[in-house]
Design a protein around this motif. Structure first.
Motif, PDB file in Angstrom:
ATOM      1  N   PHE A 132       0.847  -1.192   0.000  1.00 31.14           N
ATOM      2  CA  PHE A 132       0.000   0.000   0.000  1.00 31.14           C
ATOM      3  C   PHE A 132       0.885   1.245   0.000  1.00 31.14           C
ATOM      4  CE2 PHE A 132      -2.622  -3.342   1.485  1.00 31.14           C
ATOM      5  CZ  PHE A 132      -3.949  -2.998   1.273  1.00 31.14           C
ATOM      6  N   LEU A 133       0.421   2.291  -0.677  1.00 33.71           N
ATOM      7  CA  LEU A 133       1.060   3.601  -0.530  1.00 33.71           C
ATOM      8  C   LEU A 133       0.651   4.191   0.811  1.00 33.71           C
ATOM      9  CD1 LEU A 133       0.073   5.104  -4.009  1.00 33.71           C
ATOM     10  CD2 LEU A 133       2.329   4.195  -3.370  1.00 33.71           C
ATOM     11  N   HIS A 134       1.533   5.028   1.358  1.00 33.72           N
ATOM     12  CA  HIS A 134       1.207   5.753   2.579  1.00 33.72           C
ATOM     13  C   HIS A 134       1.496   7.234   2.397  1.00 33.72           C
ATOM     14  CE1 HIS A 134       2.487   7.266   6.735  1.00 33.72           C
ATOM     15  NE2 HIS A 134       1.165   7.225   6.718  1.00 33.72           N
ATOM     16  N   GLY A 135       0.594   8.064   2.889  1.00 33.20           N
ATOM     17  CA  GLY A 135       0.820   9.507   2.893  1.00 33.20           C
ATOM     18  C   GLY A 135      -0.071  10.161   3.932  1.00 33.20           C
ATOM     19  N   PHE A 136       0.239  11.394   4.238  1.00 34.25           N
ATOM     20  CA  PHE A 136      -0.607  12.123   5.196  1.00 34.25           C
ATOM     21  C   PHE A 136      -0.480  13.624   4.965  1.00 34.25           C
ATOM     22  CE2 PHE A 136       3.517  11.746   7.265  1.00 34.25           C
ATOM     23  CZ  PHE A 136       3.717  12.965   7.874  1.00 34.25           C
ATOM     24  N   VAL A 137      -1.530  14.327   5.417  1.00 41.28           N
ATOM     25  CA  VAL A 137      -1.478  15.789   5.412  1.00 41.28           C
ATOM     26  C   VAL A 137      -1.751  16.265   6.830  1.00 41.28           C
ATOM     27  CG1 VAL A 137      -3.936  16.099   4.787  1.00 41.28           C
ATOM     28  CG2 VAL A 137      -2.266  17.876   4.220  1.00 41.28           C
ATOM     29  N   THR A 138      -1.003  17.288   7.264  1.00 41.17           N
ATOM     30  CA  THR A 138      -1.195  17.772   8.625  1.00 41.17           C
ATOM     31  C   THR A 138      -2.362  18.764   8.673  1.00 41.17           C
ATOM     32  OG1 THR A 138       0.445  19.511   8.278  1.00 41.17           O
ATOM     33  CG2 THR A 138       1.226  17.443   9.223  1.00 41.17           C
ATOM     34  N   ARG A 139      -3.098  18.704   9.768  1.00 43.83           N
ATOM     35  CA  ARG A 139      -4.267  19.584   9.930  1.00 43.83           C
ATOM     36  C   ARG A 139      -4.056  20.628  11.007  1.00 43.83           C
ATOM     37  NH1 ARG A 139      -9.331  15.324   9.016  1.00 43.83           N
ATOM     38  NH2 ARG A 139      -9.268  15.498   6.749  1.00 43.83           N
ATOM     39  N   GLU A 140      -2.863  20.621  11.600  1.00 43.08           N
ATOM     40  CA  GLU A 140      -2.510  21.638  12.608  1.00 43.08           C
ATOM     41  C   GLU A 140      -1.025  21.924  12.459  1.00 43.08           C
ATOM     42  OE1 GLU A 140      -3.389  20.560  16.664  1.00 43.08           O
ATOM     43  OE2 GLU A 140      -5.526  20.402  16.235  1.00 43.08           O
ATOM     44  N   PRO A 141      -0.579  23.137  12.856  1.00 41.89           N
ATOM     45  CA  PRO A 141       0.861  23.383  12.876  1.00 41.89           C
ATOM     46  C   PRO A 141       1.545  22.460  13.878  1.00 41.89           C
ATOM     47  CG  PRO A 141      -0.376  25.428  13.224  1.00 41.89           C
ATOM     48  CD  PRO A 141      -1.351  24.307  13.314  1.00 41.89           C
ATOM     49  N   ASP A 142       2.844  22.258  13.689  1.00 41.32           N
ATOM     50  CA  ASP A 142       3.675  21.485  14.618  1.00 41.32           C
ATOM     51  C   ASP A 142       3.078  20.110  14.924  1.00 41.32           C
ATOM     52  OD1 ASP A 142       5.537  23.528  14.779  1.00 41.32           O
ATOM     53  OD2 ASP A 142       4.359  24.568  16.304  1.00 41.32           O
ATOM     54  N   THR A 143       2.736  19.406  13.861  1.00 43.49           N
ATOM     55  CA  THR A 143       2.181  18.058  14.030  1.00 43.49           C
ATOM     56  C   THR A 143       3.288  17.015  13.893  1.00 43.49           C
ATOM     57  OG1 THR A 143      -0.085  18.608  13.412  1.00 43.49           O
ATOM     58  CG2 THR A 143       0.639  16.360  12.941  1.00 43.49           C
ATOM     59  N   GLU A 144       3.297  16.090  14.849  1.00 43.72           N
ATOM     60  CA  GLU A 144       4.298  15.010  14.853  1.00 43.72           C
ATOM     61  C   GLU A 144       3.627  13.693  14.505  1.00 43.72           C
ATOM     62  OE1 GLU A 144       6.962  14.741  18.248  1.00 43.72           O
ATOM     63  OE2 GLU A 144       6.304  16.751  18.823  1.00 43.72           O
ATOM     64  N   ILE A 145       4.325  12.920  13.675  1.00 38.06           N
ATOM     65  CA  ILE A 145       3.867  11.574  13.333  1.00 38.06           C
ATOM     66  C   ILE A 145       4.928  10.588  13.802  1.00 38.06           C
ATOM     67  CG2 ILE A 145       4.867  11.595  10.994  1.00 38.06           C
ATOM     68  CD1 ILE A 145       2.400  10.054  10.038  1.00 38.06           C
ATOM     69  N   LEU A 146       4.458   9.442  14.288  1.00 39.65           N
ATOM     70  CA  LEU A 146       5.343   8.372  14.767  1.00 39.65           C
ATOM     71  C   LEU A 146       4.880   7.094  14.100  1.00 39.65           C
ATOM     72  CD1 LEU A 146       4.735   9.409  18.419  1.00 39.65           C
ATOM     73  CD2 LEU A 146       6.984   9.518  17.390  1.00 39.65           C
ATOM     74  N   TYR A 147       5.801   6.326  13.540  1.00 40.35           N
ATOM     75  CA  TYR A 147       5.361   5.058  12.959  1.00 40.35           C
ATOM     76  C   TYR A 147       6.425   3.994  13.043  1.00 40.35           C
ATOM     77  CZ  TYR A 147       7.075   7.588   8.789  1.00 40.35           C
ATOM     78  OH  TYR A 147       7.790   8.351   7.923  1.00 40.35           O
ATOM     79  N   LYS A 148       5.909   2.785  13.274  1.00 43.87           N
ATOM     80  CA  LYS A 148       6.749   1.593  13.341  1.00 43.87           C
ATOM     81  C   LYS A 148       6.758   0.956  11.960  1.00 43.87           C
ATOM     82  CE  LYS A 148       6.443  -0.712  17.313  1.00 43.87           C
ATOM     83  NZ  LYS A 148       7.468   0.012  18.076  1.00 43.87           N
ATOM     84  N   CYS A 149       7.920   0.450  11.543  1.00 48.02           N
ATOM     85  CA  CYS A 149       8.061  -0.117  10.192  1.00 48.02           C
ATOM     86  C   CYS A 149       8.567  -1.549  10.277  1.00 48.02           C
ATOM     87  CB  CYS A 149       9.062   0.691   9.360  1.00 48.02           C
ATOM     88  SG  CYS A 149       8.575   2.403   9.145  1.00 48.02           S
ATOM     89  N   THR A 150       8.129  -2.381   9.321  1.00 48.68           N
ATOM     90  CA  THR A 150       8.506  -3.797   9.327  1.00 48.68           C
ATOM     91  C   THR A 150       9.783  -4.072   8.533  1.00 48.68           C
ATOM     92  OG1 THR A 150       7.125  -4.252   7.410  1.00 48.68           O
ATOM     93  CG2 THR A 150       6.117  -4.543   9.585  1.00 48.68           C
ATOM     94  N   ASP A 151      10.382  -3.029   7.921  1.00 50.29           N
ATOM     95  CA  ASP A 151      11.699  -3.216   7.299  1.00 50.29           C
ATOM     96  C   ASP A 151      12.466  -1.904   7.451  1.00 50.29           C
ATOM     97  OD1 ASP A 151      13.939  -4.169   5.845  1.00 50.29           O
ATOM     98  OD2 ASP A 151      12.637  -5.315   4.514  1.00 50.29           O
ATOM     99  N   TYR A 152      13.778  -2.010   7.252  1.00 54.25           N
ATOM    100  CA  TYR A 152      14.642  -0.832   7.388  1.00 54.25           C
ATOM    101  C   TYR A 152      14.524   0.073   6.163  1.00 54.25           C
ATOM    102  CZ  TYR A 152      16.692  -3.432  11.216  1.00 54.25           C
ATOM    103  OH  TYR A 152      16.855  -4.119  12.388  1.00 54.25           O
ATOM    104  N   TYR A 153      14.856   1.324   6.355  1.00 54.36           N
ATOM    105  CA  TYR A 153      14.929   2.281   5.243  1.00 54.36           C
ATOM    106  C   TYR A 153      15.908   1.759   4.203  1.00 54.36           C
ATOM    107  CZ  TYR A 153      15.938   6.785   2.951  1.00 54.36           C
ATOM    108  OH  TYR A 153      16.101   7.805   2.052  1.00 54.36           O
ATOM    109  N   ALA A 154      15.479   1.747   2.954  1.00 55.45           N
ATOM    110  CA  ALA A 154      16.315   1.252   1.848  1.00 55.45           C
ATOM    111  C   ALA A 154      16.123   2.227   0.685  1.00 55.45           C
ATOM    112  CB  ALA A 154      15.904  -0.157   1.460  1.00 55.45           C
ATOM    113  N   PRO A 155      16.948   3.279   0.618  1.00 55.94           N
ATOM    114  CA  PRO A 155      16.706   4.333  -0.369  1.00 55.94           C
ATOM    115  C   PRO A 155      16.620   3.823  -1.812  1.00 55.94           C
ATOM    116  CG  PRO A 155      18.741   4.745   0.897  1.00 55.94           C
ATOM    117  CD  PRO A 155      18.072   3.563   1.504  1.00 55.94           C
ATOM    118  N   ASP A 156      17.313   2.741  -2.132  1.00 53.72           N
ATOM    119  CA  ASP A 156      17.236   2.212  -3.505  1.00 53.72           C
ATOM    120  C   ASP A 156      15.854   1.638  -3.824  1.00 53.72           C
ATOM    121  OD1 ASP A 156      19.843   2.906  -3.726  1.00 53.72           O
ATOM    122  OD2 ASP A 156      20.646   0.861  -3.639  1.00 53.72           O
TER     123      ASP A 156
END
Ligand SMILES: Cc1cn([C@H]2C[C@H](O)[C@@H](COP(=O)(O)OP(=O)(O)O[C@H]3O[C@@H](C)C(=O)[C@@H](O)[C@H]3O)O2)c(=O)[nH]c1=O
Length: 193
Positions: free
Chosen positions: A118-142
């Protein structure tokens, strides 16, 4: 812990229990055992992410990581309010190209489970909004990929153009995009919930 299905099979809203008192509240924001007891066994998480968006109307997405580093994500809001979105991009899926969204806020404590594929995205609805998320694999820029935010018909609930990174503004549309994911049938946990 409440577990709610969404219009997209596989994507779930989780609402952990909050214990309020004079000081504020306490909640277990993640417990493998609590979810297991409720019938939901998620893959192992190996990386936690945290980002801050200074302005309301900041949109990050729509992102994915391709196999072999595909990521499932368990998303919540640490401060402020945001609208979080998942889009099914598994080729051959009965819901390919469909989206679902959920407001996540510090106040409501909701979490969104978005499986790989699935694609993931979000838009903030207030200033200074923090998002936290757990991921099932490591960042892989390639393996990093994206689809442009306005090519899917998502009702982001914003007036005008959002604030985007240069990378996100230049992403391909869903029509131009060749997904690396294939539908492999319904998720086992859907039938148990
Ligand atoms: C995603 C990520 C980025 N970075 C670095 C790369 C870059 O220099 C900087 C900012 O990266 P980005 O512009 O891609 O950040 P951002 O636009 O916030 O990307 C995130 O968007 C949301 C919607 C997601 O679902 C995430 O998986 C991720 O793709 O952080 C890491 O070191 N590790 C990571 O896991």
């Amino acid at each position: 812990m409440q577990i709610q299905k969404t219009s997209l099979p596989g994507v779930l809203v989780l609402v952990p229990r909050r214990f309020g008192d004079d000081r504020g509240f306490f909640c277990e924001s993640w417990s493998r055992k609590t979810l297991h007891d409720a019938g939901l066994d998620l893959p192992e998480f190996v990386q936690d992410n945290h980002s801050l968006s200074a302005a309301a109307g900041t949109l990050r997405g729509l992102h994915f990581q391709a196999p072999p580093h595909a990521q499932g994500k368990l998303v919540r809001c640490g401060r402020g309010r945001l609208f979080d979105v998942a889009v099914d991009i598994r080729k051959g899926s009965p819901t390919y190209g469909q989206w679902t969204g959920c407001e996540l806020s510090f106040e409501n404590g909701r979490q969104l489970w978005i499986p790989a594929g699935f694609l993931h995205g979000f838009v903030t609805r207030e200033p200074d909004t923090e998002i936290l998320y757990k991921c099932t694999d490591y960042y892989a820029p390639d393996c990093d990929g994206s689809v442009v935010w306005d090519s899917i018909g998502i009702d982001w609930g914003i007036a005008g153009r959002p604030i985007l990174s240069a990378k996100d503004a230049a992403a391909p549309s869903l029509n131009e995009f060749d997904s690396p994911f294939t539908y492999e049938g319904p998720f086992d946990y859907e039938a148990r919930l």
